[in-house]
Design an enzyme around this catalytic site. Structure first.
Site, PDB file in Angstrom:
ATOM      1  N   ARG A   1       0.862  -1.194   0.000  1.00  0.00           N
ATOM      2  CA  ARG A   1       0.000   0.000   0.000  1.00  0.00           C
ATOM      3  C   ARG A   1       0.896   1.241   0.000  1.00  0.00           C
ATOM      4  O   ARG A   1       1.650   1.451   0.934  1.00  0.00           O
ATOM      5  CB  ARG A   1      -0.914  -0.026   1.225  1.00  0.00           C
ATOM      6  CG  ARG A   1      -1.748   1.221   1.368  1.00  0.00           C
ATOM      7  CD  ARG A   1      -2.766   1.112   2.509  1.00  0.00           C
ATOM      8  NE  ARG A   1      -3.423   2.389   2.653  1.00  0.00           N
ATOM      9  CZ  ARG A   1      -3.294   3.189   3.717  1.00  0.00           C
ATOM     10  NH1 ARG A   1      -2.582   2.822   4.759  1.00  0.00           N
ATOM     11  NH2 ARG A   1      -3.880   4.348   3.745  1.00  0.00           N
TER      12      ARG A   1
ATOM     13  N   HIS B   1      -2.665  10.898   1.224  1.00  0.00           N
ATOM     14  CA  HIS B   1      -2.174  10.546   2.558  1.00  0.00           C
ATOM     15  C   HIS B   1      -1.517  11.804   3.143  1.00  0.00           C
ATOM     16  O   HIS B   1      -0.308  11.843   3.379  1.00  0.00           O
ATOM     17  CB  HIS B   1      -1.209   9.366   2.477  1.00  0.00           C
ATOM     18  CG  HIS B   1      -0.970   8.650   3.776  1.00  0.00           C
ATOM     19  ND1 HIS B   1      -1.111   7.289   3.920  1.00  0.00           N
ATOM     20  CD2 HIS B   1      -0.606   9.106   5.009  1.00  0.00           C
ATOM     21  CE1 HIS B   1      -0.817   6.939   5.170  1.00  0.00           C
ATOM     22  NE2 HIS B   1      -0.500   8.031   5.859  1.00  0.00           N
TER      23      HIS B   1
ATOM     24  N   GLU C   1      -7.251   8.315   6.580  1.00  0.00           N
ATOM     25  CA  GLU C   1      -7.551   8.884   7.898  1.00  0.00           C
ATOM     26  C   GLU C   1      -8.003  10.343   7.848  1.00  0.00           C
ATOM     27  O   GLU C   1      -7.323  11.236   8.378  1.00  0.00           O
ATOM     28  CB  GLU C   1      -6.328   8.760   8.818  1.00  0.00           C
ATOM     29  CG  GLU C   1      -5.854   7.341   9.007  1.00  0.00           C
ATOM     30  CD  GLU C   1      -4.773   7.204  10.077  1.00  0.00           C
ATOM     31  OE1 GLU C   1      -4.291   8.234  10.572  1.00  0.00           O
ATOM     32  OE2 GLU C   1      -4.425   6.069  10.413  1.00  0.00           O
TER      33      GLU C   1
ATOM     34  N   ASN D   1      -7.367   1.347   9.863  1.00  0.00           N
ATOM     35  CA  ASN D   1      -6.063   1.488  10.503  1.00  0.00           C
ATOM     36  C   ASN D   1      -6.279   1.356  11.997  1.00  0.00           C
ATOM     37  O   ASN D   1      -7.034   2.127  12.591  1.00  0.00           O
ATOM     38  CB  ASN D   1      -5.438   2.860  10.188  1.00  0.00           C
ATOM     39  CG  ASN D   1      -5.118   3.018   8.708  1.00  0.00           C
ATOM     40  OD1 ASN D   1      -5.230   2.073   7.940  1.00  0.00           O
ATOM     41  ND2 ASN D   1      -4.717   4.220   8.332  1.00  0.00           N
TER      42      ASN D   1
ATOM     43  N   TYR E   1      -4.459   0.858  15.822  1.00  0.00           N
ATOM     44  CA  TYR E   1      -3.244   0.897  16.639  1.00  0.00           C
ATOM     45  C   TYR E   1      -3.497   0.637  18.122  1.00  0.00           C
ATOM     46  O   TYR E   1      -2.685   0.020  18.788  1.00  0.00           O
ATOM     47  CB  TYR E   1      -2.557   2.273  16.492  1.00  0.00           C
ATOM     48  CG  TYR E   1      -1.929   2.445  15.132  1.00  0.00           C
ATOM     49  CD1 TYR E   1      -0.669   1.936  14.868  1.00  0.00           C
ATOM     50  CD2 TYR E   1      -2.621   3.070  14.100  1.00  0.00           C
ATOM     51  CE1 TYR E   1      -0.087   2.055  13.614  1.00  0.00           C
ATOM     52  CE2 TYR E   1      -2.051   3.195  12.834  1.00  0.00           C
ATOM     53  CZ  TYR E   1      -0.781   2.687  12.604  1.00  0.00           C
ATOM     54  OH  TYR E   1      -0.220   2.790  11.359  1.00  0.00           O
TER      55      TYR E   1
ATOM     56  N   GLU F   1      -3.583  -0.584   8.032  1.00  0.00           N
ATOM     57  CA  GLU F   1      -2.409  -0.257   8.848  1.00  0.00           C
ATOM     58  C   GLU F   1      -2.572  -0.904  10.207  1.00  0.00           C
ATOM     59  O   GLU F   1      -3.653  -0.862  10.805  1.00  0.00           O
ATOM     60  CB  GLU F   1      -2.241   1.257   9.082  1.00  0.00           C
ATOM     61  CG  GLU F   1      -1.776   2.033   7.881  1.00  0.00           C
ATOM     62  CD  GLU F   1      -1.612   3.528   8.160  1.00  0.00           C
ATOM     63  OE1 GLU F   1      -1.340   3.911   9.315  1.00  0.00           O
ATOM     64  OE2 GLU F   1      -1.780   4.303   7.208  1.00  0.00           O
TER      65      GLU F   1
HETATM   66  C1  BGC Z   1      -0.929   7.162   9.560  1.00  0.00           C
HETATM   67  C2  BGC Z   1       0.532   6.956   9.275  1.00  0.00           C
HETATM   68  C3  BGC Z   1       1.307   7.091  10.575  1.00  0.00           C
HETATM   69  C4  BGC Z   1       0.851   5.999  11.502  1.00  0.00           C
HETATM   70  C5  BGC Z   1       1.536   6.005  12.854  1.00  0.00           C
HETATM   71  C6  BGC Z   1      -1.403   6.578  10.839  1.00  0.00           C
HETATM   72  O1  BGC Z   1      -2.069   7.563  11.559  1.00  0.00           O
HETATM   73  O2  BGC Z   1      -1.700   6.801   8.458  1.00  0.00           O
HETATM   74  O3  BGC Z   1       0.941   7.856   8.300  1.00  0.00           O
HETATM   75  O4  BGC Z   1       2.680   7.055  10.379  1.00  0.00           O
HETATM   76  O5  BGC Z   1      -0.524   6.084  11.743  1.00  0.00           O
HETATM   77  O6  BGC Z   1       1.275   7.180  13.544  1.00  0.00           O
END
Ligand code: BGC
Length: 464
Positions: free
Chosen positions: A84, A128, A173, A298, A300, A358
């Site tokens: 990607r 992006h 995002e 995405n 995290y 992501e």
């Molecule tokens: C984004 C990336 C970023 C990653 C870690 C996402 O918010 O798409 O560009 O590097 O998270 O922060």
């Protein structure tokens, strides 16, 4: 558990599951003004003293603009099935609209061809975060005309690469663009205004929809939107915390998906923004609700939220969890939240095809030693999140693939290169790439189509 006859079907990912890695243009390319490219908002932002914590810019970063062939070889070594990437709008259209810069477009054509020759399927994100500076001068995401500008740019790419790219993502995002770029000023273009943020969000949605519409007239592949989501939990059962958690979820998780998939904004938003909430023509919401072929998620971390009226519009702050592991970004490691998020999408919006576009973690890695980098925390992060992805599949979620963030250590926006998300280490003084243990682990995941994830689930007899 792996038996003598191999892992059971329940432990495997479906045949054809897409295994990839992700990056973005400004974070890895370098040479931002080469070959006739125009400056972007991120170029301006990083060149403004005080904006990036380390004082770094994207002028060189991973030098991918010149080293892309080697990077494709690296991807092949890692056995990636997909990659990607994002396109820098101002390389292709230096003024944002009008004149096409053939050299900029060629760069992406060669990259896409190179990937395909290596057997790696490209997923291309159109935006992006690096907006042409020339468009920012015309109001950027605050100008309603941007929906048309974006559709024009998208059409240039669909025409040039549409026969070679099966998956397109319109925006990456949009919440971060609006929240970081227009409300809190931590990201480009660095504005701080509760009046601007919802306008930017609304125009991001309109632009997304205009590009989808343009694609339906030209393209034969799939197009979707990429959002960042995190499950929200109240810090206590107090009604203030519960309300703050709902507002935080409306703002971050539903602000974009509700209009695209349901045709309306979450009811909380006008109340949260008060008089800063703008009025829009009703026809906008009909236009925004274009069918998408997939949603990219995405993921995290999660948010455990406590009420705090001093931080409107969310009026919620994150609470640290004692005993939890935190990444170098100070984000809690919460693998279960990935399957919770994917299942939440299915329950709220129906059976929309999903990609994890992501997922990954920044940790302070040790130096390269004996040709490798030992990053057990990242290996554990990936393993546990991949297991969570598999749980979502088994719960019936239509999950089509997974892209690790990120292929390379890179410019982590306003943190510079101080936060390393790569499964491949980059020495920014020599540009040497060194796969970390996490890259070796991920290669094994890909080779076994996830079966390796089952390995240490073996419990001793009589164990829990
Ligand atoms: C984004 C990336 C970023 C990653 C870690 C996402 O918010 O798409 O560009 O590097 O998270 O922060």
């Amino acid at each position: 558990m792996t038996s003598a006859s191999g892992p059971s079907a329940a432990q495997l990912f479906p045949a054809g599951f897409v295994w990839g890695a992700a990056t973005s243009a400004y974070q890895i390319e370098g040479s931002p003004l080469a070959d006739g490219a125009g400056p972007s908002t991120w170029h301006r932002f990083t060149h403004t003293p005080g904006r990036v914590l380390t004082g770094e810019t994207g002028d060189v970063t991973c030098d991918h603009y010149r080293r892309w062939r080697d990077d494709i070889s690296l991807m092949r070594e890692l056995n990636l099935g997909a990659y990607r990437l994002s396109v820098s709008w101002s390389r292709v259209l230096p003024e944002g609209t009008g004149r096409i810069n053939a050299k900029g477009l060629d760069f992406y054509a060669r990259l896409v061809d190179g990937l395909r020759e290596a057997g790696i399927a490209p997923m291309v994100t159109l935006f992006h975060w690096d907006l042409p500076a020339a468009l920012d001068d015309r109001g950027g995401w605050l100008n309603r005309d941007i929906a048309g500008w974006f559709a024009e740019y998208a059409q240039v790419l669909f025409r040039a690469l549409g026969d070679r790219v099966a998956w397109w993502a319109t925006l990456n995002e949009p919440w971060v663009v609006s929240d970081g770029g227009y409300l809190h000023g931590t990201l480009a273009p660095g504005h701080r205004s509760p009046f601007e943020a919802p306008i930017a969000s609304h125009n991001l949605l309109r632009a997304h929809a205009a590009a989808v519409q343009a694609y339906r007239a030209i393209g034969g592949g799939e197009i979707g939107l990429v959002v960042n989501l995190e499950p929200k939990f109240p810090a206590s059962q107090g009604s203030d915390d519960i309300t703050a958690t709902a507002c935080s979820g409306a703002y971050m998780n539903r602000q974009f998906l509700d209009p695209v998939l349901l045709g309306s904004y979450p009811a909380e938003l006008p109340e949260m923004f008060g008089e800063a909430w703008p009025s829009f023509p009703a026809s906008d919401l009909e236009a925004i609700r274009q069918r998408v072929d997939f949603v990219g998620v995405n993921y995290y971390s999660r948010g455990v939220m406590r009420h705090d009226s001093s931080v409107p519009p969310e009026c919620a702050v994150r609470v640290q969890q004692p005993g939890a592991v935190y990444t170098d970004m100070n984000w809690e490691v919460y693998p279960r939240g990935l399957s919770e998020t994917l299942i939440w999408i299915k329950e709220r919006y129906g059976d929309v095809p999903l990609f994890i576009t992501e997922n990954g973690a920044a940790f302070a890695d040790p130096p390269v030693a004996e040709g490798g980098v030992c990053d057990p925390l990242r290996v554990a992060y990936l393993r546990d999140h991949l297991r969570s992805a598999r749980d979502a599949l088994h719960a019936g979620v239509n999950l089509r693939g997974y892209f690790v963030w990120s292929l390379l250590d890179n410019l982590e926006w306003n943190h510079g290169t101080s936060k390393r998300f790569g499964i491949v280490h980059v020495d920014f003084s020599t540009q040497r790439r060194t796969p970390k243990d996490s890259a070796r682990f991920y290669t094994e995941v890909i080779r076994t189509n996830g079966a390796v994830l089952a390995d240490d689930e073996v419990r001793p007899e009589g164990g829990p």
